[in-house]
Design a protein around this motif. Sequence first.
Motif, PDB file in Angstrom:
ATOM      1  N   PHE A 204       0.851  -1.189   0.000  1.00 52.03           N
ATOM      2  CA  PHE A 204       0.000   0.000   0.000  1.00 52.03           C
ATOM      3  C   PHE A 204       0.886   1.238   0.000  1.00 52.03           C
ATOM      4  O   PHE A 204       1.922   1.274   0.670  1.00 52.03           O
ATOM      5  CB  PHE A 204      -0.891   0.028   1.240  1.00 52.03           C
ATOM      6  CG  PHE A 204      -1.840  -1.134   1.363  1.00 52.03           C
ATOM      7  CD1 PHE A 204      -3.171  -0.999   0.997  1.00 52.03           C
ATOM      8  CD2 PHE A 204      -1.398  -2.356   1.854  1.00 52.03           C
ATOM      9  CE1 PHE A 204      -4.044  -2.060   1.118  1.00 52.03           C
ATOM     10  CE2 PHE A 204      -2.267  -3.434   1.988  1.00 52.03           C
ATOM     11  CZ  PHE A 204      -3.602  -3.277   1.607  1.00 52.03           C
ATOM     12  N   ASP A 206       0.495   5.377   0.610  1.00 49.76           N
ATOM     13  CA  ASP A 206      -0.389   6.446   1.085  1.00 49.76           C
ATOM     14  C   ASP A 206      -1.823   5.963   1.255  1.00 49.76           C
ATOM     15  O   ASP A 206      -2.793   6.602   0.832  1.00 49.76           O
ATOM     16  CB  ASP A 206      -0.332   7.644   0.142  1.00 49.76           C
ATOM     17  CG  ASP A 206       0.967   8.421   0.281  1.00 49.76           C
ATOM     18  OD1 ASP A 206       1.643   8.285   1.322  1.00 49.76           O
ATOM     19  OD2 ASP A 206       1.323   9.172  -0.654  1.00 49.76           O
ATOM     20  N   GLY A 207      -1.957   4.794   1.879  1.00 46.34           N
ATOM     21  CA  GLY A 207      -3.255   4.259   2.229  1.00 46.34           C
ATOM     22  C   GLY A 207      -3.981   3.514   1.130  1.00 46.34           C
ATOM     23  O   GLY A 207      -5.030   2.917   1.379  1.00 46.34           O
ATOM     24  N   GLN A 208      -3.421   3.508  -0.095  1.00 46.17           N
ATOM     25  CA  GLN A 208      -4.091   2.880  -1.226  1.00 46.17           C
ATOM     26  C   GLN A 208      -3.314   1.647  -1.700  1.00 46.17           C
ATOM     27  O   GLN A 208      -2.078   1.671  -1.749  1.00 46.17           O
ATOM     28  CB  GLN A 208      -4.218   3.870  -2.390  1.00 46.17           C
ATOM     29  CG  GLN A 208      -5.044   5.095  -2.057  1.00 46.17           C
ATOM     30  CD  GLN A 208      -6.457   4.746  -1.648  1.00 46.17           C
ATOM     31  OE1 GLN A 208      -7.144   3.974  -2.319  1.00 46.17           O
ATOM     32  NE2 GLN A 208      -6.908   5.316  -0.528  1.00 46.17           N
ATOM     33  N   PRO A 209      -4.013   0.560  -2.073  1.00 49.07           N
ATOM     34  CA  PRO A 209      -3.302  -0.637  -2.553  1.00 49.07           C
ATOM     35  C   PRO A 209      -2.667  -0.390  -3.910  1.00 49.07           C
ATOM     36  O   PRO A 209      -3.269   0.229  -4.789  1.00 49.07           O
ATOM     37  CB  PRO A 209      -4.428  -1.679  -2.658  1.00 49.07           C
ATOM     38  CG  PRO A 209      -5.679  -0.883  -2.824  1.00 49.07           C
ATOM     39  CD  PRO A 209      -5.479   0.379  -2.051  1.00 49.07           C
ATOM     40  N   VAL A 210      -1.433  -0.848  -4.079  1.00 50.89           N
ATOM     41  CA  VAL A 210      -0.747  -0.723  -5.368  1.00 50.89           C
ATOM     42  C   VAL A 210      -0.465  -2.077  -6.000  1.00 50.89           C
ATOM     43  O   VAL A 210      -0.077  -2.147  -7.168  1.00 50.89           O
ATOM     44  CB  VAL A 210       0.568   0.080  -5.237  1.00 50.89           C
ATOM     45  CG1 VAL A 210       0.281   1.515  -4.850  1.00 50.89           C
ATOM     46  CG2 VAL A 210       1.516  -0.565  -4.231  1.00 50.89           C
ATOM     47  N   ALA A 258      -7.268  -3.676   4.249  1.00 51.14           N
ATOM     48  CA  ALA A 258      -7.219  -2.420   3.499  1.00 51.14           C
ATOM     49  C   ALA A 258      -7.838  -1.289   4.318  1.00 51.14           C
ATOM     50  O   ALA A 258      -7.346  -0.149   4.300  1.00 51.14           O
ATOM     51  CB  ALA A 258      -7.925  -2.579   2.163  1.00 51.14           C
ATOM     52  N   GLN A 262      -5.919   2.189   5.534  1.00 51.46           N
ATOM     53  CA  GLN A 262      -6.444   3.520   5.260  1.00 51.46           C
ATOM     54  C   GLN A 262      -6.595   4.312   6.557  1.00 51.46           C
ATOM     55  O   GLN A 262      -6.254   5.499   6.619  1.00 51.46           O
ATOM     56  CB  GLN A 262      -7.798   3.417   4.552  1.00 51.46           C
ATOM     57  CG  GLN A 262      -8.415   4.766   4.185  1.00 51.46           C
ATOM     58  CD  GLN A 262      -7.578   5.550   3.188  1.00 51.46           C
ATOM     59  OE1 GLN A 262      -7.329   5.089   2.078  1.00 51.46           O
ATOM     60  NE2 GLN A 262      -7.149   6.740   3.574  1.00 51.46           N
ATOM     61  N   ASN A 266      -4.626   7.807   7.861  1.00 52.31           N
ATOM     62  CA  ASN A 266      -5.343   9.001   8.307  1.00 52.31           C
ATOM     63  C   ASN A 266      -5.115   9.334   9.772  1.00 52.31           C
ATOM     64  O   ASN A 266      -5.622  10.354  10.254  1.00 52.31           O
ATOM     65  CB  ASN A 266      -6.853   8.824   8.071  1.00 52.31           C
ATOM     66  CG  ASN A 266      -7.205   8.761   6.599  1.00 52.31           C
ATOM     67  OD1 ASN A 266      -6.549   9.379   5.770  1.00 52.31           O
ATOM     68  ND2 ASN A 266      -8.246   8.006   6.277  1.00 52.31           N
TER      69      ASN A 266
END
Length: 267
Positions: A204, A206-210, A258, A262, A266
């Motif tokens: 991940f 910045d909090g997003q899955p890559v 996930a 996230q 935050n």
Amino acid sequence: VTLSYQWTKDGTPLPGATNATLVLTNVQPVTIGDYRAVVSGGFAPVTSAAATVTVEGVNAGLWRGLVAWYPFGGNALDAGSLGLHGDFAGGAGTGPDRLGMPAAAAWFSGSSPSYAEEDRVELPALPAALAREWTFSAWVRLNAHKDQTALLSFADGSTLWLERQLAGFRWNAAAVVSSVPAAVATGRWVQLVFAVGAAGTSVFLDGQPVGTVAAPGGGYPVLPGGGVFLGGRGFGNIHYTVDGGLDEVRLYNRALSAADVQALFNL
């Protein structure tokens, strides 16, 4: 029959917690988790039912299974409940964090004149409870990209790493080398998370899955024991040292979801 006791938190033994009762004082978010007593004494060990500790208004998912937490507030001490304290080695030390607070993150020079002086944070051997599912999370600031940058590494050469536009892992015991695309910017702080589970390793940014790399044969990489290092490999491959900073490093004994990742971004 003499009974012996060992209390665990989220499956990891608590140092010194060997009495028949466990008393928790000054409860904080790091205290959140499931506590069990393992009782033995001339018979097969028996594990008690879990006593779950929560803190009102706090997201338990960010703290359940937390094994070690390094906020680098002027030192490399573990702010979690297991006392897995680290030490700065080589030229590693503290510098400003992502909020601009001085001496609040770990910083590395990106190069060292010799093995003995290689920049790194040295950690003690990690609990065996990390060997099944686990997560590494950190805020990372790169001054420049390198051929390879070690974030978390082990004495056998196993590494979680960045390589320009890739994030990956090398697991020597399983002869596994895999990566996913991850465009990590230089000159600013980003959050990276590697969540290792039975099905594979998810990355991940910045909090997003890559991306997710499937585990070979349905298995998973096993965390090796022995020497553990942050920011450098610690055994002579000097070009792997981070050129920049690490902050808010967390290790969990489970694969974060996930939603957890996230929420952690935050936080």
